[in-house]
Design a protein around this motif. Structure first.
Motif, PDB file in Angstrom:
ATOM      1  N   THR A  20      -0.185   8.290  11.385  1.00  0.00           N
ATOM      2  CA  THR A  20      -0.693   6.926  11.503  1.00  0.00           C
ATOM      3  C   THR A  20      -0.681   6.269  10.139  1.00  0.00           C
ATOM      4  O   THR A  20      -1.159   6.851   9.163  1.00  0.00           O
ATOM      5  N   LYS A  21      -0.142   5.059  10.073  1.00  0.00           N
ATOM      6  CA  LYS A  21      -0.136   4.288   8.828  1.00  0.00           C
ATOM      7  C   LYS A  21      -1.408   3.447   8.738  1.00  0.00           C
ATOM      8  O   LYS A  21      -1.897   2.938   9.743  1.00  0.00           O
ATOM      9  N   ASP A  22      -1.948   3.320   7.520  1.00  0.00           N
ATOM     10  CA  ASP A  22      -3.157   2.520   7.277  1.00  0.00           C
ATOM     11  C   ASP A  22      -4.261   2.896   8.271  1.00  0.00           C
ATOM     12  O   ASP A  22      -4.846   2.041   8.946  1.00  0.00           O
ATOM     13  N   ALA A  23      -4.544   4.187   8.331  1.00  0.00           N
ATOM     14  CA  ALA A  23      -5.484   4.711   9.325  1.00  0.00           C
ATOM     15  C   ALA A  23      -6.929   4.567   8.849  1.00  0.00           C
ATOM     16  O   ALA A  23      -7.287   5.102   7.790  1.00  0.00           O
ATOM     17  N   PRO A  24      -7.777   3.859   9.588  1.00  0.00           N
ATOM     18  CA  PRO A  24      -9.191   3.744   9.205  1.00  0.00           C
ATOM     19  C   PRO A  24      -9.855   5.124   9.175  1.00  0.00           C
ATOM     20  O   PRO A  24      -9.712   5.912  10.112  1.00  0.00           O
ATOM     21  N   LEU A  25     -10.571   5.396   8.103  1.00  0.00           N
ATOM     22  CA  LEU A  25     -11.247   6.690   7.973  1.00  0.00           C
ATOM     23  C   LEU A  25     -12.754   6.589   8.171  1.00  0.00           C
ATOM     24  O   LEU A  25     -13.393   7.562   8.553  1.00  0.00           O
ATOM     25  N   GLY A  26     -13.322   5.412   7.913  1.00  0.00           N
ATOM     26  CA  GLY A  26     -14.767   5.258   8.023  1.00  0.00           C
ATOM     27  C   GLY A  26     -15.348   5.743   9.338  1.00  0.00           C
ATOM     28  O   GLY A  26     -16.333   6.495   9.353  1.00  0.00           O
ATOM     29  N   GLY A  28     -16.253   3.421   4.580  1.00  0.00           N
ATOM     30  CA  GLY A  28     -15.049   3.766   3.838  1.00  0.00           C
ATOM     31  C   GLY A  28     -13.811   3.055   4.357  1.00  0.00           C
ATOM     32  O   GLY A  28     -13.795   2.491   5.462  1.00  0.00           O
ATOM     33  N   GLY A  29     -12.779   3.072   3.525  1.00  0.00           N
ATOM     34  CA  GLY A  29     -11.536   2.380   3.829  1.00  0.00           C
ATOM     35  C   GLY A  29     -10.545   3.243   4.587  1.00  0.00           C
ATOM     36  O   GLY A  29     -10.907   4.242   5.217  1.00  0.00           O
ATOM     37  N   ALA A  30      -9.285   2.861   4.493  1.00  0.00           N
ATOM     38  CA  ALA A  30      -8.216   3.504   5.264  1.00  0.00           C
ATOM     39  C   ALA A  30      -7.401   4.447   4.388  1.00  0.00           C
ATOM     40  O   ALA A  30      -7.366   4.324   3.160  1.00  0.00           O
ATOM     41  N   ALA A  31      -6.739   5.385   5.039  1.00  0.00           N
ATOM     42  CA  ALA A  31      -5.739   6.218   4.380  1.00  0.00           C
ATOM     43  C   ALA A  31      -4.400   5.510   4.457  1.00  0.00           C
ATOM     44  O   ALA A  31      -4.067   4.904   5.488  1.00  0.00           O
ATOM     45  N   ASP A  32      -3.616   5.581   3.364  1.00  0.00           N
ATOM     46  CA  ASP A  32      -2.263   5.045   3.445  1.00  0.00           C
ATOM     47  C   ASP A  32      -1.539   5.655   4.638  1.00  0.00           C
ATOM     48  O   ASP A  32      -0.867   4.969   5.397  1.00  0.00           O
ATOM     49  N   MET A  59       1.239   2.671  -0.119  1.00  0.00           N
ATOM     50  CA  MET A  59       2.666   2.959  -0.232  1.00  0.00           C
ATOM     51  C   MET A  59       3.457   1.803   0.376  1.00  0.00           C
ATOM     52  O   MET A  59       3.038   1.195   1.348  1.00  0.00           O
ATOM     53  N   SER A  60       4.610   1.512  -0.183  1.00  0.00           N
ATOM     54  CA  SER A  60       5.353   0.335   0.222  1.00  0.00           C
ATOM     55  C   SER A  60       6.212   0.565   1.469  1.00  0.00           C
ATOM     56  O   SER A  60       6.473  -0.350   2.230  1.00  0.00           O
ATOM     57  N   SER A  61       6.657   1.782   1.689  1.00  0.00           N
ATOM     58  CA  SER A  61       7.555   2.043   2.809  1.00  0.00           C
ATOM     59  C   SER A  61       6.792   2.087   4.121  1.00  0.00           C
ATOM     60  O   SER A  61       5.651   2.521   4.187  1.00  0.00           O
ATOM     61  N   ASP A  62       7.441   1.601   5.190  1.00  0.00           N
ATOM     62  CA  ASP A  62       6.845   1.690   6.519  1.00  0.00           C
ATOM     63  C   ASP A  62       7.174   3.006   7.199  1.00  0.00           C
ATOM     64  O   ASP A  62       6.699   3.269   8.298  1.00  0.00           O
ATOM     65  N   ALA A  63       8.017   3.799   6.578  1.00  0.00           N
ATOM     66  CA  ALA A  63       8.423   5.077   7.167  1.00  0.00           C
ATOM     67  C   ALA A  63       7.708   6.224   6.466  1.00  0.00           C
ATOM     68  O   ALA A  63       7.664   6.287   5.241  1.00  0.00           O
ATOM     69  N   PHE A  64       7.133   7.123   7.253  1.00  0.00           N
ATOM     70  CA  PHE A  64       6.475   8.291   6.668  1.00  0.00           C
ATOM     71  C   PHE A  64       7.509   9.109   5.901  1.00  0.00           C
ATOM     72  O   PHE A  64       8.635   9.317   6.386  1.00  0.00           O
ATOM     73  N   PRO A  65       7.174   9.579   4.693  1.00  0.00           N
ATOM     74  CA  PRO A  65       8.185  10.189   3.817  1.00  0.00           C
ATOM     75  C   PRO A  65       8.583  11.623   4.160  1.00  0.00           C
ATOM     76  O   PRO A  65       9.256  12.272   3.371  1.00  0.00           O
ATOM     77  N   VAL A  66       8.178  12.129   5.315  1.00  0.00           N
ATOM     78  CA  VAL A  66       8.624  13.451   5.772  1.00  0.00           C
ATOM     79  C   VAL A  66       9.085  13.315   7.219  1.00  0.00           C
ATOM     80  O   VAL A  66       8.355  12.777   8.062  1.00  0.00           O
TER      81      VAL A  66
END
Length: 305
Positions: A16-22, A30-34, A1-8
């Motif tokens: 957490t933005k770009d949170a590692p899930l592995g 595994g990669g990260a969650a947006d 997602m392009s925005s730095d602000a959580f949409p709620v």
């Protein structure tokens, strides 16, 4: 997602933005969650669902025991249910457990309460929410046999209670909508002897220890058992025991288990599983179906088998 602000806005839980899930998964790949959202409690989760943008995808992760998170991560929001959803209560012959309560912990509470019939949960890696969604089972029983009701929250933030009958359980499947979130479940036991219940739980744990690679980086049973067959036996007959791809391996100890030997990517694990499916299909004519969920985006150029 392009925005730095959580949409709620106005949520109390951790975001957490770009949170590692592995590191959270049992495979450690595994990669990260947006976005990763850990709601404070049920009301916080309802607030999120009622106010999120309609185009924002989301999914729920529990103990992350039976999932492969793909290497390019997960689009949208990942919801992780933790402490606010882990309470366990004993009410007469029933145990009411939050979705984040571990299956083995529920089994141990049943022993303390002298309630028999829930010992099988000690043989299932994961949490109650996931167990309800997939009608988890082991050692002669499953969720369908003990569930009285489950509280769910639908995608529009509505709290509903569904009976066992309404969930229409079948083998490793429920009729729960994909975007619904289990938050609580009521399981029924029968009066029993606490010492005997604990002994049965110990037997199940010992059986798992002896027959499954539970101390490895694994994710539980990889494939469902086809009607009239055992997945492990079909895999063994197709010559796949110990088979490797990159850093992934089919367990020598129990060949319905995938292992991360330490350097595997999620693509290694998924592609090895698909290669095994093809070998079993070629050898026996039986198409194995994944029991482990594969979630997220594939990296461009990753081969599929």
């Amino acid at each position: 997602m392009s925005s730095d602000a959580f949409p709620v806005h106005g949520l109390r839980g951790r975001i957490t933005k770009d949170a590692p899930l592995g590191p959270r998964t049992w495979f450690r790949t595994g990669g990260a969650a947006d976005w990763l959202f850990i709601p404070e409690d049920q009301d916080d989760l309802i607030q999120f669902l009622k106010n999120k943008p309609s185009e924002l995808p989301y999914l729920v992760l529990g103990a992350c025991s039976n999932v492969i998170i793909r290497d390019d991560g997960i689009e949208g929001a990942v919801i992780r249910l933790t402490r606010g959803f882990s309470e366990i209560q004993v009410v007469e012959d029933q145990i009411i457990a939050g979705a984040a309560a571990l299956d083995v912990t529920v089994a141990e509470h049943s022993a303390t309460a002298s309630l028999a019939g829930l010992e099988f949960l000690s043989g299932i890696p994961g949490s109650i929410g996931g167990a309800v969604r997939m009608n988890a089972g082991a050692y002669g029983s499953d969720i369908k046999a003990v569930l009285q009701w489950a509280d769910i929250i639908t995608s529009d933030g509505t709290l509903k209670r569904l009976s066992c009958e309404e969930l229409s359980f079948s083998y490793r499947h429920s009729n729960l909508p994909e975007d619904a979130i289990v938050v609580r479940a009521c399981l029924k036991g029968q009066a029993g002897d606490a010492a005997e219940i604990r002994e049965r739980i110990s037997e199940i744990k010992e059986s798992r220890e002896n027959s499954q690679p539970i101390r490895a980086r694994t994710g539980g049973s990889t494939f469902r058992n086809p009607d009239g067959h055992k997945a492990w036996a079909l895999i063994d007959a197709a010559g796949c025991r110990g088979m490797t791809l990159g850093g992934a391996q089919i367990s020598e100890k129990h060949c319905n288990f995938l292992l991360n030997l330490g350097t595997a990517t999620s693509a290694d694990l998924e592609n090895l599983g698909d290669a095994v499916r093809q070998k079993v299909l070629d050898q026996s004519g039986i198409d194995l179906h994944w029991e482990i969920k594969r979630l997220g985006r594939r990296i461009k150029g990753t081969p599929t088998l």
